[in-house]
Design a protein around this motif. Sequence first.
Motif, PDB file in Angstrom:
ATOM      1  N   VAL A   1       0.854  -1.190   0.000  1.00 61.50           N
ATOM      2  CA  VAL A   1       0.000   0.000   0.000  1.00 61.50           C
ATOM      3  C   VAL A   1       0.887   1.236   0.000  1.00 61.50           C
ATOM      4  O   VAL A   1       1.845   1.321   0.785  1.00 61.50           O
ATOM      5  N   GLY A   2       0.571   2.196  -0.874  1.00 58.35           N
ATOM      6  CA  GLY A   2       1.317   3.451  -0.900  1.00 58.35           C
ATOM      7  C   GLY A   2       1.063   4.284   0.344  1.00 58.35           C
ATOM      8  O   GLY A   2       0.131   4.043   1.112  1.00 58.35           O
ATOM      9  N   ASN A   3       1.914   5.294   0.533  1.00 57.37           N
ATOM     10  CA  ASN A   3       1.823   6.074   1.772  1.00 57.37           C
ATOM     11  C   ASN A   3       0.784   7.187   1.742  1.00 57.37           C
ATOM     12  O   ASN A   3       0.545   7.835   2.746  1.00 57.37           O
ATOM     13  N   ASN A   4       0.143   7.393   0.589  1.00 59.51           N
ATOM     14  CA  ASN A   4      -0.949   8.373   0.516  1.00 59.51           C
ATOM     15  C   ASN A   4      -2.255   7.591   0.470  1.00 59.51           C
ATOM     16  O   ASN A   4      -2.678   7.124  -0.587  1.00 59.51           O
ATOM     17  N   ASN A   5      -2.881   7.421   1.609  1.00 60.51           N
ATOM     18  CA  ASN A   5      -4.051   6.547   1.674  1.00 60.51           C
ATOM     19  C   ASN A   5      -5.036   7.040   2.727  1.00 60.51           C
ATOM     20  O   ASN A   5      -4.708   7.886   3.563  1.00 60.51           O
ATOM     21  N   LEU A   6      -6.242   6.511   2.664  1.00 65.80           N
ATOM     22  CA  LEU A   6      -7.273   6.768   3.669  1.00 65.80           C
ATOM     23  C   LEU A   6      -7.847   5.437   4.139  1.00 65.80           C
ATOM     24  O   LEU A   6      -7.921   4.468   3.371  1.00 65.80           O
ATOM     25  N   LEU A   7      -8.267   5.407   5.410  1.00 64.27           N
ATOM     26  CA  LEU A   7      -8.834   4.209   6.017  1.00 64.27           C
ATOM     27  C   LEU A   7     -10.330   4.404   6.244  1.00 64.27           C
ATOM     28  O   LEU A   7     -10.777   5.486   6.630  1.00 64.27           O
ATOM     29  N   TYR A   8     -11.088   3.319   6.026  1.00 64.36           N
ATOM     30  CA  TYR A   8     -12.532   3.327   6.251  1.00 64.36           C
ATOM     31  C   TYR A   8     -12.922   1.981   6.877  1.00 64.36           C
ATOM     32  O   TYR A   8     -12.227   0.976   6.686  1.00 64.36           O
ATOM     33  N   VAL A   9     -14.034   1.966   7.590  1.00 66.43           N
ATOM     34  CA  VAL A   9     -14.596   0.699   8.059  1.00 66.43           C
ATOM     35  C   VAL A   9     -16.035   0.603   7.557  1.00 66.43           C
ATOM     36  O   VAL A   9     -16.779   1.585   7.567  1.00 66.43           O
ATOM     37  N   LEU A  10     -16.387  -0.606   7.105  1.00 71.53           N
ATOM     38  CA  LEU A  10     -17.729  -0.853   6.596  1.00 71.53           C
ATOM     39  C   LEU A  10     -18.035  -2.326   6.779  1.00 71.53           C
ATOM     40  O   LEU A  10     -17.275  -3.186   6.299  1.00 71.53           O
ATOM     41  N   GLY A  11     -19.141  -2.638   7.465  1.00 67.09           N
ATOM     42  CA  GLY A  11     -19.490  -4.029   7.699  1.00 67.09           C
ATOM     43  C   GLY A  11     -18.387  -4.745   8.452  1.00 67.09           C
ATOM     44  O   GLY A  11     -17.923  -4.281   9.494  1.00 67.09           O
ATOM     45  N   ASP A  12     -17.918  -5.836   7.904  1.00 64.71           N
ATOM     46  CA  ASP A  12     -16.860  -6.632   8.541  1.00 64.71           C
ATOM     47  C   ASP A  12     -15.477  -6.318   7.987  1.00 64.71           C
ATOM     48  O   ASP A  12     -14.534  -7.097   8.187  1.00 64.71           O
ATOM     49  N   TYR A  13     -15.330  -5.157   7.340  1.00 61.22           N
ATOM     50  CA  TYR A  13     -14.095  -4.911   6.610  1.00 61.22           C
ATOM     51  C   TYR A  13     -13.454  -3.567   6.959  1.00 61.22           C
ATOM     52  O   TYR A  13     -14.126  -2.578   7.249  1.00 61.22           O
ATOM     53  N   LEU A  14     -12.133  -3.593   6.933  1.00 60.30           N
ATOM     54  CA  LEU A  14     -11.326  -2.380   6.893  1.00 60.30           C
ATOM     55  C   LEU A  14     -10.990  -2.132   5.436  1.00 60.30           C
ATOM     56  O   LEU A  14     -10.499  -3.036   4.739  1.00 60.30           O
ATOM     57  N   ILE A  15     -11.262  -0.932   4.966  1.00 58.46           N
ATOM     58  CA  ILE A  15     -11.013  -0.577   3.567  1.00 58.46           C
ATOM     59  C   ILE A  15      -9.897   0.458   3.525  1.00 58.46           C
ATOM     60  O   ILE A  15      -9.953   1.487   4.208  1.00 58.46           O
ATOM     61  N   VAL A  16      -8.873   0.165   2.736  1.00 57.62           N
ATOM     62  CA  VAL A  16      -7.769   1.100   2.531  1.00 57.62           C
ATOM     63  C   VAL A  16      -7.772   1.514   1.067  1.00 57.62           C
ATOM     64  O   VAL A  16      -7.748   0.660   0.168  1.00 57.62           O
ATOM     65  N   VAL A  17      -7.822   2.821   0.832  1.00 59.64           N
ATOM     66  CA  VAL A  17      -7.823   3.351  -0.536  1.00 59.64           C
ATOM     67  C   VAL A  17      -6.536   4.134  -0.762  1.00 59.64           C
ATOM     68  O   VAL A  17      -6.170   4.988   0.045  1.00 59.64           O
ATOM     69  N   GLU A  18      -5.864   3.827  -1.865  1.00 62.32           N
ATOM     70  CA  GLU A  18      -4.638   4.538  -2.227  1.00 62.32           C
ATOM     71  C   GLU A  18      -4.963   5.751  -3.090  1.00 62.32           C
ATOM     72  O   GLU A  18      -5.807   5.691  -3.983  1.00 62.32           O
ATOM     73  N   TYR A  19      -4.241   6.829  -2.822  1.00 63.49           N
ATOM     74  CA  TYR A  19      -4.441   8.052  -3.590  1.00 63.49           C
ATOM     75  C   TYR A  19      -3.154   8.518  -4.262  1.00 63.49           C
ATOM     76  O   TYR A  19      -3.039   9.676  -4.654  1.00 63.49           O
ATOM     77  N   ASN A  20      -2.188   7.625  -4.394  1.00 60.65           N
ATOM     78  CA  ASN A  20      -0.950   7.981  -5.089  1.00 60.65           C
ATOM     79  C   ASN A  20      -1.223   8.165  -6.574  1.00 60.65           C
ATOM     80  O   ASN A  20      -1.842   7.312  -7.212  1.00 60.65           O
ATOM     81  N   TRP A  21      -0.735   9.263  -7.121  1.00 59.28           N
ATOM     82  CA  TRP A  21      -0.937   9.516  -8.543  1.00 59.28           C
ATOM     83  C   TRP A  21      -0.224   8.485  -9.406  1.00 59.28           C
ATOM     84  O   TRP A  21      -0.592   8.228 -10.547  1.00 59.28           O
ATOM     85  N   THR A  22       0.829   7.874  -8.860  1.00 59.82           N
ATOM     86  CA  THR A  22       1.612   6.911  -9.640  1.00 59.82           C
ATOM     87  C   THR A  22       1.108   5.479  -9.488  1.00 59.82           C
ATOM     88  O   THR A  22       1.715   4.555 -10.035  1.00 59.82           O
ATOM     89  N   ALA A  23       0.014   5.285  -8.749  1.00 57.54           N
ATOM     90  CA  ALA A  23      -0.501   3.929  -8.545  1.00 57.54           C
ATOM     91  C   ALA A  23      -0.886   3.306  -9.895  1.00 57.54           C
ATOM     92  O   ALA A  23      -1.606   3.896 -10.688  1.00 57.54           O
ATOM     93  N   ILE A  24      -0.377   2.105 -10.147  1.00 54.58           N
ATOM     94  CA  ILE A  24      -0.647   1.458 -11.427  1.00 54.58           C
ATOM     95  C   ILE A  24      -1.412   0.148 -11.244  1.00 54.58           C
ATOM     96  O   ILE A  24      -1.789  -0.491 -12.228  1.00 54.58           O
ATOM     97  N   ASP A  25      -1.640  -0.258 -10.012  1.00 58.53           N
ATOM     98  CA  ASP A  25      -2.347  -1.503  -9.760  1.00 58.53           C
ATOM     99  C   ASP A  25      -3.646  -1.186  -9.029  1.00 58.53           C
ATOM    100  O   ASP A  25      -4.178  -0.086  -9.139  1.00 58.53           O
TER     101      ASP A  25
END
Length: 339
Positions: free
Chosen positions: A51-75
Amino acid sequence: MSRWSGVILGLMMLGLSCTQPPVQEKYQKSRDKVVDVQDKVVEIGTGDVLVGNNNLLYVLGDYLIVVEYNWTAIDKIVHLFDRFTYKPVLSTVNKGQGPGEIANPGVLIMNERKGCFYFPDNARMKLYTYVLDSLLADPGYKPAVKCSFPEDRVPSDVVYVSDTLCIGGTVVPIGTNDFKTAVGCWNMQTGKVRLMPYEHPEIKKKRADCIVSTEHGIYVDVYSRDDLLTICDLDGNLKYNVYGPEWRHGEWNDVYRHIDGVFCGDKIVTAYSGKHRQEKDGFTASLLLVFDLEGNYLKTLDVGRPVVRLCYDDRNQRLLLSMNDEMQFGYLPLDELLR
């Protein structure tokens, strides 16, 4: 003074004290109740998921969700983990211009009741619906368009109540290559946004995150460039302005104060920086300030690590931390710390 005169004067003073409005302007000259919690931070491993270092964390249901916001993310830019064990579950959503891809990812909006999240694409100015069950069951899942953005406004830090009422921050363009943040109510069906009436009179260039608690009926503007929290009811009426020791009457500078905030039950927690933008670890903070719902300062938690973002897990009573550190993710148990 006769005995009866004293009684009457006492009753008059009592009546005045009962009718005086609450103090809206709160000045806190020191915040020195520091608790060292470095050894209480528990690391969250991500296994083989990078996971890149520019990210946000969320919780929903039974899950922790991590979203990457790096401009260079290719995956994949969305990573799901088990909320209780933190074991990787799924990495999904490509960044790009194709079908089912997100060109410019925005801040997720959670719909706990329907088990889905809404993902803003700030390039297409559209909001996409991702249903967790469908996402987990179908590798080729494609999201549906929920709605388009309001004209000239980008939603951010929004809490979903219903299709006709979402409350939170919006980014409002002003002039050329400039913007301000504002809090409003957004009707997804009509696209209309009603901005909240209160704006602090001394803030000329507003930079603030908005955190919302429908449970407590308030929202808080957490200012990044000013040592200020503004607490309002959900109609946008001011309840309290809370000024820290570094309040400079809206004077613009390059020092970052509160870089993030979150409700933890009946407490408000902000990550407090006091650092310049150009410092090597960027937008980080090692101190967590704890307030009650009226903005009264309670304590400071020193985590001893460069925190980037916060997320509250109400089921596990944990404050989740994203950090620019060798320990990238961790959590702080709150059962004792926030009493």
